[in-house]
Structure formats: C-alpha cells, structure tokens
Design an enzyme around this catalytic site. Sequence first.
Site, short mmCIF file in Angstrom:
data_model
loop_
_atom_site.label_atom_id
_atom_site.label_comp_id
_atom_site.label_asym_id
_atom_site.label_seq_id
_atom_site.Cartn_x
_atom_site.Cartn_y
_atom_site.Cartn_z
N HIS A 1 9.57 -8.88 -9.36
CA HIS A 1 8.74 -8.29 -8.77
C HIS A 1 9.79 -7.63 -8.06
CE1 HIS A 1 7.20 -6.57 -5.07
NE2 HIS A 1 6.19 -7.20 -5.25
N GLU B 1 -7.49 -4.89 3.80
CA GLU B 1 -6.17 -6.17 4.12
C GLU B 1 -5.18 -4.80 5.24
OE1 GLU B 1 -4.57 -8.15 1.13
OE2 GLU B 1 -3.56 -9.30 2.68
N GLY C 1 -1.43 -9.70 -5.73
CA GLY C 1 -0.98 -8.19 -4.86
C GLY C 1 -1.92 -7.39 -3.93
N SER C 2 -1.84 -5.92 -4.26
CA SER C 2 -2.39 -5.09 -3.68
C SER C 2 -3.82 -4.99 -4.33
CB SER C 2 -0.81 -4.10 -2.73
OG SER C 2 -1.51 -3.65 -4.44
N GLU D 1 -5.30 -11.02 -8.33
CA GLU D 1 -6.00 -11.84 -6.75
C GLU D 1 -5.57 -10.26 -5.74
OE1 GLU D 1 -4.35 -13.18 -3.19
OE2 GLU D 1 -3.82 -14.69 -4.20
N CYS E 1 -2.26 -14.23 1.84
CA CYS E 1 -3.66 -13.05 1.59
C CYS E 1 -4.18 -13.66 2.10
CB CYS E 1 -4.00 -13.79 -0.10
SG CYS E 1 -2.75 -14.60 -0.76
N LYS F 1 6.50 -10.26 -15.29
CA LYS F 1 6.93 -9.11 -14.75
C LYS F 1 8.06 -9.17 -13.43
CE LYS F 1 7.21 -4.80 -13.09
NZ LYS F 1 7.99 -4.87 -11.88
#
Lengths: 528, 528
Positions: free
Chosen positions: A187, A391, A240-241, A264, A301, A185
């Site tokens: 981004h 974060e 991602g988030s 992650e 990250c 997919k």
Amino acid sequence: MSKEHGKNFINGSRSSDGNTVINSYSAFSGEPLNTTFFQATQAEVEAACASANEAFFEFCNFSSSKRAKFLNCIADELDALGDDFVEIVHQETALPYPRINGEKSRTSNQLRLFAELLSRGDFYGARIDTGDPSRQPAPKVDIRQYQIGIGPVAVFGASNFPLAFSTAGGDTAAALAAGCPVVFKAHSGHMKTAEIVAEAIINAAQKTDMPSGVFNMIFGSGVGKALVQNPHIKAVGFTGSLSGGNAICKMASERAEPIPVFAEMSSINPVILNEGAIKNRGKLIAKELADSVVLGTGQFCTNPGLVIAIKSESFSSFIDDLSTEISNKASSVMLNKGTLSSYVSGIETLEKYHGIEVLSRGQSHEGQATPYLFKASSKLLLDSDELLQEEVFGPATVLIEAQDRNELIKCLSAMRGQLTATLISEEDEMAASSDILSLLQHKAGRVLINGYPTGVEVCDSMVHGGPYPATSDSRGTSVGTLAIERFLRPVCFQNYPDHLLPDAIKNSNPLRINRLINGSFTKDSINL
Amino acid sequence: MSKEHGKNFINGSRSSDGNTVINSYSAFSGEPLNTTFFQATQAEVEAACASANEAFFEFCNFSSSKRAKFLNCIADELDALGDDFVEIVHQETALPYPRINGEKSRTSNQLRLFAELLSRGDFYGARIDTGDPSRQPAPKVDIRQYQIGIGPVAVFGASNFPLAFSTAGGDTAAALAAGCPVVFKAHSGHMKTAEIVAEAIINAAQKTDMPSGVFNMIFGSGVGKALVQNPHIKAVGFTGSLSGGNAICKMASERAEPIPVFAEMSSINPVILNEGAIKNRGKLIAKELADSVVLGTGQFCTNPGLVIAIKSESFSSFIDDLSTEISNKASSVMLNKGTLSSYVSGIETLEKYHGIEVLSRGQSHEGQATPYLFKASSKLLLDSDELLQEEVFGPATVLIEAQDRNELIKCLSAMRGQLTATLISEEDEMAASSDILSLLQHKAGRVLINGYPTGVEVCDSMVHGGPYPATSDSRGTSVGTLAIERFLRPVCFQNYPDHLLPDAIKNSNPLRINRLINGSFTKDSINL
C-alpha cells in the site's frame, strides 16, 4: 536491515528495473520520507507472478507441518522487530505506539493461529468413500478427496492496518497456510513498513527452506491491473474502499479465466437500539458508542456508522447524551493526507445534504479529523439513497429515528450488506426482536448483541465478511481460520493405491486428523 | 398431470403472459412435439426471482430435518413417475430407456443423499469460541459461527442429462438443501421432461408445506440474462458448453453486486498410458477405452477426448488395436439436431486441421453420430493450440504420441484445466509417475488410476469440477455432497444469549452434530 531500500521483492531477490520512483510520506508533516521506492514495471509484475507460480508446485505439496514452521518463523521475525520499526510505522500512519504494538502482536498471533490450524488438519477437508466391488448394479470405486491450494494469490494491503491487514496480514497468512505463494502489492501509505515486514518474511522463508518465489512484493500505483490479470494469479485478496474493490472485481472479470476475488470494502455497521436498553442505561450506551465511533480516529471497517432506534422519549434523551459525548471528543491525526481529505469531503457532503443535519461535532484542530454526529431522515434509507449507504471513513456516525417498529424493519430491510450489525437490548425485550435478528443475519457477516463492532477477534468462529458491498463474496471471511477456505480447492483421487495418496487420505491416517469416512467422522485408520 | 401445459412455474402457480411460444422437438424425427411452451417475459422472470426471494427468508430458517423431508418427498415423486414419463424423455433426448431409468434413480438418490447430509449436519460448519471475561489484556467475547443459505439460486440445466443435471438435478438439490430457493431455466432440448419434473417438485413442496416460491421454472431462450442479472439472485449453477458458461460469467460480471457463478463447461479428460500397461494389457485397454469413448454417444462431460503416451512399439500396437475397436463401433442418435450438427462440424474441423489425421471411423448412418479416432501432433498441444484443447462433444477421441518423457510432461503442463485426468499404469511403474500425478492434481478436479472417467459416483468424496475451463470456479463441485458448499455463507453471532442462537450452535447441541469448540471437534454440549 537490507541496504537495497525501495526495490521490489521478486523470487527472493530485490529488483528495480523501472524508472518511476515514488515516495512514502510522513503522516504528520506530509513531507516525503527518506526512502524512495521503485514502481514495478510490467515485466517485474510478470516475473513476480511467474516466480510465485514456480514456487507453487513445490510449496503446495509441502507437509502442513513444514508450512506451519514457516508461518511460526515469520511470527518470530515480526516479534523481533523493535522500537525503530514501530517508529517507522508511526511516521507513516500516525497510529499511536500502543496500537502499533498491539497490531504487531495481533499479526504474529494470527500467523501462529494459522500454524495451529495446519496442525489440526481440518482444512484438508479429508473425505473417503471406500470401494465395494460387490455393489449392484455397478461396483463402487474407492474415491478420496482433500483440499489443495488454488495457486498463486495476489494480495492488496489495507491503508488502515499497516500490519494485520497488510504484508504479513490475514490474507497473506491464509494464502501461505493454504499452500499458495503470494504476490503482495504494497500500500502506498506505508511502503517503508511493508519493506521491513517483507524482509522478515523473506528471512523466515530462507530459514525454513521455502522456495524463493513463495513471497513477492511489488511497489507502485497502476500495477494492480497487471497483477490481477496475470494468468498465474488464481485468487485475489483485497481490503480497501468500495471503489477500489469494485475496480479490482472489474479487472478480474476481464480475464479469460475467471478467478475468485475476496474484496473487503464498505460497511456502515448499523447499531439498533431497543427502547428498554436506552431507558435503563442510555448514558452508558452513549459513552460506549461515542468511544467506539472515535476509536482509532474511526479508521476501522467495523466503525459504527449508523445508529437507529424507534422514536421515544428515551431515544430523545439518548440523542442528547450522544451529542454531548461526541462534542467532548478530541480531534486526531488520520492515516495520511488523502484519508483526511476524503473524510473532510465526506463530512461536507453530509452537512449539505437534504434530510441530514449536524447534531454535534467534537473538538477541531488544523490537519486533524473532527468527530461528527449527524441525524438523517429515515426516508433516506427507505428510498435507498446511496449517500447514507456509503461508508464515511473516519470518526463520524449518523443517527436515524424510525417512526415505529414497522418503519424500523423497513429501514433495516433497505440496508445493503454489512460486515457487522449490532442490537443493543435488555434481556427481556430480546425475544421480541427475533425477527430483526433473523433479518440481520442476511445483512451482515457478524451479528452482535450488546457489544460494539470495533474489535475483531481472531479465532475459528470469526466472520469478517458479509454480503455486498461489505465484500465482493459473502462466502469468505478475511479474519479467522475460516479465511483459509478462500484459497483452497477440492480434488479427488479415484482408485489410487494407498502409497500414492496424499498423507491426509492414506489408510493409516498418518496425520491423525478427523476425516469423513463413508459418511461418518472419525480419526480411525482404515483396515481394508 | 397438469392441464396447464407449457406455462412457466412462478410462485407455485402457472404463468403465460408472453406472446412468444416455442416448441420441443423429437430427437429422432426433428419434428415439433405436441406441447408448445410460453417464453417467460421480463416481468415473469422478475416475478420468479421475487417469489424465490420472498420464500428464502422462511425457507432458510427451516430446520434441516424439514428441508430433508422436502428433498425426500421430491425423490418419492420422481420415483413414482412411470413409463409414460420415460417415453417423453426418450422422445426429447433419444437416450435409451435403461439410461433414462438409471438417470431417474440417480436423480432421486442424489436428493436422498442431500437429505442425509442435512441430518448429518456438518454442512452447518458449526464453530464455537466461548468467552473468557478474565482474559488479558482484553476480555474474550463468545463468538459462534454457522453457515446459512446465500439466497435465491439460478440454475441452468444441461442438455445431456435431462434429469440428473436438470430440473431436480444436482444443482437444484444442493441449493434446496442449503436453504436457497431456485429459479430454474428449463433447457430447450427437453422442456416436456422439465415440466413433469417441475410438477413433481411443486407437488412435494405442497405436501411438505414449503413456501410457494421455493421452486420456480421459466422457459425460453434469451431469458438467461434477465435471470442472472436479477438483484435477488445470489448465485448461479450452470452445466453446458464453454461458450455458454463464459456468456453467463460475463452477464454476472455486469451486475452491480458480484455473485459466484458455478459453470461446469468444457473438458477433454486426458488419459495417459504408461508403457507397461499397454504392453501387458493393450488390447483390453483399447477395448475399454473405445467403450468409454462411445458410451452414451460420447455425450458426457467426462468423455475421454485425449489419449497420450510416449512413443513405443507397444503404443504403436495399441494405436492399431484402438483403431480397430473404434471402426467396429456403431453410430448412434444424439440428443438433438443441434448437438449432431455441432459434432459433425467439430469432426470436419479436426479432419481438415494441419497436424491431425483420421486413424479410423466407426459405422455411419444418416442422421447419427459416427465414432472417430484421430491422431494429432504433440506440437499442437505444446503450442497451446486452441483446437486441441476444446471439447468435441460426441464419440470422438484424439491420440497423441509424445517423443519422450520430457515431451509428455510438457504436453500435460500445456493442458488447460480438466474435470478429470486418468493414468493407466501397471503397479510397478506407478511410483515413477509420481511427478505426473502431482501435476495432474493441479490440472483436474478428479484424478483416476486404472479406470475410465465416464461414470461419476454421487458421494461425499466426489469432485466434479476443476480448473478453468472445466469450470468457472475450481473451488466448487457440481456432484456429491460438497456441492452444497457453493450455496452457503458463514455468519457469526457475538455475545448472544443461548436461547436466541440457531440450534446448530446452542450450548445443549440439540442437533447432536459435530462442532469445532475452542479448537477441538466434539459432539459434546457446552456447560458454561
């Protein structure tokens, strides 16, 4: 380059059945770029998954050397992409040219490392227990085990790594190495980039005679659920988030058949400072830490989001030094408007929050991210306040001063799971920190001493993972060769004639790999 | 034996805070046995999980030899249990004495095998990439990886294996070997058995100086949700029905923090017969297959529940032979009333179902399970009819006659995931079945040629797992040494001084284990 811009990649062809078109935007101006993209329809998502499934049965049985050739060929295709490609990535992400070129090399090197892993053959996990017809009370049968691909894998690319954690990034490389076709997919932040990389993969697939469904890519928002819940999909990789990762986990949990999700997500990457270190080299640490915080506009990250030490005179001086360092840092352009507005709102929340104060801010510039240094009360950590655990994606970090060693340990214990945790310490005070180090290995996937967490080496030993919410499954890593394990499952063969066994577990050991035979590792062949 | 019968095992003590008491029953008479058991309260479940968590930080850092000593000691304690223990197991489960004694040995041997695995040390997955300060463009840091326990594990025991898949069974042994304390939910079908085994574990824990929370056991129905959703629990092992396993997965999916669930559930274990084999030795195969179907009253997850072949004269004769064999089989007592009534209702459903006919039934006896042979239309498999895919737990099997090879392949493709799949074939017709064998490896965790799936060898190469619904995660096995992997996670250490590293990845290789150093496997030490 293809003339069919903006179409989905399904089963080796391009497809644009839908009516919804979406744009990619300039990270600098926010204006739409010239190509429009066709959001995949439900039927196109299904077709992509079905083609991956059809490819799976052929692809997973290919010899590891044939799959290695495919990975190396993708790497070559990526390497061949020139300055015009780098310019497109730059337009979509605002990442500087050297960073893009570095990430491009990293991505092709990563593919080559997985190709090497395929030659080494330990990913097969070959295990053999030979039979013993004379065993009492029952004869022992011959049983042999190896690992095969789990099936088609859905991969969601990251906003912040348009190459290394995207279309041909670590998740895709690990899945293809494992023998699992991929449905990727793209981004929304870098669809033009994704398209060119996908074309490189398809070129490589054609040059190395891969099945047409080995790699598929779909565009669009809102197509994730159909992808994750498609019955052909057997695992998910996501970067991602936290909210995005949690949503993917929830989608997966609604399936009839559970599948592993390797998301992650969020990490604040605590850095613990021992007193001797800040006393002896506080100014240097302040400089290095500030550099690490603003590196790549803090869009890693592994960005150090929390710095903690026990109250001391040295720490007070260090705080001053770090404040000065941060105040001297320039603002910079973030990946896109959405990233910047998230950062700005994250900063505003911290600024207003009870128990948190701004220590310093860097230079500001309209439309760019300003570096920030905060100080928070240790009470916020001890009370497991959500805010401090989340974060803030960008060039900001939060200092915490613990009253004493006891409070420091309590603060660290209250922390949620992390990708990394770092101890900055002088040699002679490290042994006294062994309890802290022992605690940190349960909090993080990677523990560092006297280093900075930004910069993730791609190698056999890397763990880019960690307990929740750093990831959804601490048993996996998304960087390094161990990443392949996420997409493999063991299968065993009982009482097989040798000629019907996979090469990895044949008597003659034609692949010359290390195998566990009757409890001992050996590269020897078996003479029965 | 303890005087505190019926109480929960929490943190090395016995606890009975609740008001709900439950009984264990005689498998023969259905009458309650003399001990009553205290259902754990919510607070007791929490206390058990908290004590496991506290034990974890000490237990996971023990040397592997210390953990091995614990496992061996449990094995010794189990071996020391005498005929009075066997009698209790017999009362609770109706399993015959030789089977119980066999299962007891299997359970202690399993613990000893995990102790051996701990000595071998490959479970550490030790990987080392040494640093290179001169590397361009950036220096290479020293990174080292090993695997540690994931945290406290919740284990749900099986009804059909009161020892080998229960209190001190494979899941518990694998978790303890991995350094993960266990909270065990005793199966309601054999709580007296569970209590004695738990006492053996606690004795061993005390003798080998384990932390008091290393093993906990709770009784009661309805306590599973509180256990699975407790934040201290980091993984779940389960053996039981599809509905039970699905329920556990759902409970886990409602947690904030996702955790891996390894549920071993439903399998019909297809047996495919090639024509040559049934032509040459049909009578023998019919006899062996009938024996496998009724073995242990069919109460094995590997019981062959589906037999399929292409239509032929030989297959017609084979059907007659198998019918005769089954009709000569005696009825026998099942594990408990619930198991029998499930079996009876499963048989009734099959008897009435359109497209299914009874070919023969064994001898019947009030209160016992009668063996059954059914024949079903291949259409039911091709239409993915749920009924035929569901395991009927007991001594029954279903024959399917495929019209031709094409239909056979379609039937196999339509099958859901299995623990095992078996091909019975003559040597000279096997090569022609390679497409079938290739398909079967994606359908099952274990593929057999010319054998019967009942009987699961405990060894390095065993896979007792498989795609859903055989299990909830095909990447795990619940039998054999690979089972430990389910409860381990990787962690890496960057730029550590040697003396602070775990033994497994120290320069001198004090454990003398095989390690992956800079891309090559070696037992050598490192001289930097």
